[in-house]
Design a protein around this motif. Structure first.
Motif, mmCIF file in Angstrom:
data_model
loop_
_atom_site.group_PDB
_atom_site.id
_atom_site.type_symbol
_atom_site.label_atom_id
_atom_site.label_comp_id
_atom_site.label_asym_id
_atom_site.label_seq_id
_atom_site.Cartn_x
_atom_site.Cartn_y
_atom_site.Cartn_z
ATOM 1 N N UNK A 49 0.866 -1.180 0.000
ATOM 2 C CA UNK A 49 0.000 0.000 0.000
ATOM 3 C C UNK A 49 0.901 1.228 0.000
ATOM 4 N N UNK A 50 0.534 2.219 -0.801
ATOM 5 C CA UNK A 50 1.344 3.430 -0.958
ATOM 6 C C UNK A 50 0.486 4.671 -0.766
ATOM 7 N N UNK A 51 1.156 5.753 -0.410
ATOM 8 C CA UNK A 51 0.508 7.059 -0.380
ATOM 9 C C UNK A 51 1.428 8.047 -1.071
ATOM 10 N N UNK A 52 0.860 8.794 -2.001
ATOM 11 C CA UNK A 52 1.594 9.849 -2.684
ATOM 12 C C UNK A 52 1.253 11.158 -1.982
ATOM 13 N N UNK A 53 2.244 11.754 -1.359
ATOM 14 C CA UNK A 53 2.057 12.996 -0.606
ATOM 15 C C UNK A 53 2.627 14.168 -1.395
ATOM 16 N N UNK A 54 1.968 15.305 -1.304
ATOM 17 C CA UNK A 54 2.478 16.511 -1.951
ATOM 18 C C UNK A 54 3.203 17.337 -0.893
ATOM 19 N N UNK A 55 4.500 17.533 -1.092
ATOM 20 C CA UNK A 55 5.304 18.285 -0.122
ATOM 21 C C UNK A 55 5.207 19.783 -0.372
ATOM 22 N N UNK A 56 5.210 20.148 -1.632
ATOM 23 C CA UNK A 56 5.016 21.540 -2.051
ATOM 24 C C UNK A 56 4.570 21.487 -3.506
ATOM 25 N N UNK A 57 4.274 22.604 -4.091
ATOM 26 C CA UNK A 57 3.780 22.624 -5.463
ATOM 27 C C UNK A 57 4.775 21.918 -6.383
ATOM 28 N N UNK A 58 4.312 20.866 -7.038
ATOM 29 C CA UNK A 58 5.147 20.134 -7.989
ATOM 30 C C UNK A 58 6.124 19.155 -7.356
ATOM 31 N N UNK A 59 6.157 19.033 -6.033
ATOM 32 C CA UNK A 59 7.079 18.115 -5.362
ATOM 33 C C UNK A 59 6.259 17.081 -4.588
ATOM 34 N N UNK A 60 6.472 15.836 -4.935
ATOM 35 C CA UNK A 60 5.715 14.747 -4.320
ATOM 36 C C UNK A 60 6.652 13.746 -3.669
ATOM 37 N N UNK A 61 6.099 12.990 -2.735
ATOM 38 C CA UNK A 61 6.871 11.949 -2.045
ATOM 39 C C UNK A 61 6.011 10.696 -2.004
ATOM 40 N N UNK A 62 6.554 9.564 -2.463
ATOM 41 C CA UNK A 62 5.851 8.293 -2.439
ATOM 42 C C UNK A 62 6.265 7.537 -1.181
ATOM 43 N N UNK A 63 5.270 7.194 -0.355
ATOM 44 C CA UNK A 63 5.538 6.503 0.909
ATOM 45 C C UNK A 63 4.896 5.119 0.857
#
Length: 179
Positions: A49-63
């Motif tokens: 299971x994954x979550x794609x988080x938005x850290x700032x505009x245009x920057x994402x982190x896959x957890x």
């Protein structure tokens, strides 16, 4: 080392499941999302299971929220189960499971039949001169397939439930099937 051979720099080594997760996460619209990947490979079942988080505009982190693997549940296990199903129904005395050429022909026909069952209610498993000069022709129905592999499918559902529980989710809106 391998990445460095072509003059490149290795940042991370990724497995196939993670690569598919990254590819799915980057599908438009690029927005925060939660999803699951189910990879029923030849040698194991992997569920994550994954979550794609938005850290700032245009920057994402896959957890990766949770992940589990079952080495006793695999595509090969399904193939072997279906080879045993064919063996029980063969119309001749010679065993197909003791002959390498027969196993090759049988595995090829089973793989084709399983592909057919994705769009049809039945498939024919046919092999000429499979063993001892005998031909094989069996009809595999979707119901027979589901019955024969019910415990394998239950294992898949159980692992999915386990990953959902570990990720503290009751459901996930998207699921990526790998393979």
């Amino acid at each position: 080392e391998v990445g460095g051979l072509g003059g490149g720099v290795v940042v991370h080594a990724l497995n196939e499941t993670l690569c598919v997760a990254l590819q799915f996460a980057m599908l438009p619209p690029m927005q925060p999302k939660v999803f699951m990947s189910v990879d029923l490979g030849a040698s194991k079942l992997s569920v994550s299971a994954y979550e794609l988080l938005q850290r700032e505009v245009g920057v994402f982190r896959l957890v990766e929220l949770a992940s589990r693997t079952d080495v006793f549940c695999s595509g090969s296990a399904i193939e072997y189960r279906m080879m045993q199903w064919c063996e029980k129904r063969r119309p001749f005395q010679n065993s197909m499971l003791t002959s390498k050429p027969a196993l090759f022909k049988l595995r090829k026909e089973i793989r084709q039949a399983l592909k057919t069952l994705t769009v049809a209610e039945e498939a024919t498993i046919e092999a000429d001169n499979v063993v001892g000069g005998h031909d094989l022709q069996l009809v595999l129905t979707l119901e027979d397939f589901e019955h024969e592999c019910a415990d394998i499918f239950d294992s898949i559902a159980s692992l999915v439930s386990s990953v959902l529980a570990l990720s503290c989710r009751k459901c996930v809106p998207d699921c990526v099937l790998v393979g």
